[in-house]
Design a protein around this motif. Sequence first.
Motif, PDB file in Angstrom:
ATOM      1  N   ILE A  90       1.438  -1.131  -0.089  1.00 53.61           N
ATOM      2  CA  ILE A  90       0.063  -0.368  -0.459  1.00 53.61           C
ATOM      3  C   ILE A  90       0.611   1.684  -0.497  1.00 53.61           C
ATOM      4  O   ILE A  90       0.523   1.514  -0.375  1.00 53.61           O
ATOM      5  CB  ILE A  90      -1.085   0.341   1.473  1.00 53.61           C
ATOM      6  N   ASN A 132       1.012   4.122  -3.302  1.00 51.42           N
ATOM      7  CA  ASN A 132       0.887   4.983  -3.785  1.00 51.42           C
ATOM      8  C   ASN A 132       1.858   6.631  -4.444  1.00 51.42           C
ATOM      9  O   ASN A 132       2.802   6.364  -3.733  1.00 51.42           O
ATOM     10  CB  ASN A 132       0.398   6.089  -2.269  1.00 51.42           C
ATOM     11  N   PRO A 133       1.440   6.780  -5.252  1.00 52.29           N
ATOM     12  CA  PRO A 133       0.726   7.484  -6.451  1.00 52.29           C
ATOM     13  C   PRO A 133       0.331   6.403  -7.395  1.00 52.29           C
ATOM     14  O   PRO A 133      -0.573   6.837  -7.506  1.00 52.29           O
ATOM     15  CB  PRO A 133       0.691   8.796  -6.473  1.00 52.29           C
ATOM     16  N   VAL A 159      -1.846   3.159  -7.367  1.00 56.88           N
ATOM     17  CA  VAL A 159      -3.014   3.824  -7.206  1.00 56.88           C
ATOM     18  C   VAL A 159      -3.798   4.135  -8.106  1.00 56.88           C
ATOM     19  O   VAL A 159      -5.026   4.303  -9.430  1.00 56.88           O
ATOM     20  CB  VAL A 159      -3.325   4.953  -6.419  1.00 56.88           C
ATOM     21  N   TRP A 160      -2.711   5.349  -9.375  1.00 53.49           N
ATOM     22  CA  TRP A 160      -3.035   5.685  -9.968  1.00 53.49           C
ATOM     23  C   TRP A 160      -3.506   4.415 -11.518  1.00 53.49           C
ATOM     24  O   TRP A 160      -5.005   4.905 -12.591  1.00 53.49           O
ATOM     25  CB  TRP A 160      -1.560   6.590 -10.662  1.00 53.49           C
ATOM     26  N   THR A 210      -6.566   2.779 -10.907  1.00 53.31           N
ATOM     27  CA  THR A 210      -8.004   4.084 -11.109  1.00 53.31           C
ATOM     28  C   THR A 210      -8.049   3.823 -12.720  1.00 53.31           C
ATOM     29  O   THR A 210     -10.006   3.739 -13.060  1.00 53.31           O
ATOM     30  CB  THR A 210      -7.700   5.474 -10.556  1.00 53.31           C
ATOM     31  N   TYR A 231      -9.693   7.308  -4.448  1.00 56.94           N
ATOM     32  CA  TYR A 231      -8.970   5.853  -4.501  1.00 56.94           C
ATOM     33  C   TYR A 231      -9.704   5.237  -3.776  1.00 56.94           C
ATOM     34  O   TYR A 231      -9.395   3.672  -3.948  1.00 56.94           O
ATOM     35  CB  TYR A 231      -8.111   6.625  -2.787  1.00 56.94           C
ATOM     36  N   SER A 257     -10.213   2.736  -7.216  1.00 59.60           N
ATOM     37  CA  SER A 257      -9.800   2.029  -7.230  1.00 59.60           C
ATOM     38  C   SER A 257      -9.611   0.604  -7.429  1.00 59.60           C
ATOM     39  O   SER A 257      -9.231  -0.036  -8.198  1.00 59.60           O
ATOM     40  CB  SER A 257      -8.197   2.554  -7.560  1.00 59.60           C
TER      41      SER A 257
END
Length: 205
Positions: A41, A45-46, A49-50, A53, A94, A97
């Motif tokens: 986790i 990030n980021p 996650v990007w 998403t 987020y 995602s």
Amino acid sequence: MNSYLLFGMIGWLYAISILKRARLSAYYFIVGSVGLFFILIALGNPYWVWFLTHTVINGVSGLGHLTHWCRVFAKYGIVYIGNGMNPITMSIDYECSGIIETTAFASLLAFYPTYGRPEKVFYLVMGALWIYLSNVIRLMIVVVIVYFGGAEWFFMAHTLLGRIIFYLLIIMLYYNVFTYSQLSQSLYTNFKRHVLTIKKRLSRG
């Protein structure tokens, strides 16, 4: 990578190495999977996650383009649901995602003792794809309900119905991979046989 994360990773590696040498399988699984979850986790990030998403956004965008039930502004992560009376916008961020569910699944699978490395890779790919499709289905359920039912259905669709269906699909995945292991191994075995059959046919042709 900040110093806290680095020291945390070193401490985690040291802890699981001790537990493995001591043959404390249950603690090794718990400490290993929980620690890996938080590390992934933090590392995800980021960028990760990007990626997730925008993968979800593109999936919803493709279905919205086919059905004309919604318009997706991928750059801003916004889904515009035009129901003819009271259009509404939904933000894909987020929470939508699927990174938490995907990371939790990957962390548990990494330390699950029943499977070998090839099986873990197979179920990681299949599980990530399943979670992704489940997430797209959840969001499209919200789109369908709001498009045909109106904006007053948004809270019910997004907060309750969509999530219930999403987590039921996740429970099905966990049950088949972690609980009903014999069925899962049979699935992997059948997949290997199918691949070998295709390779033999290609080599003959």
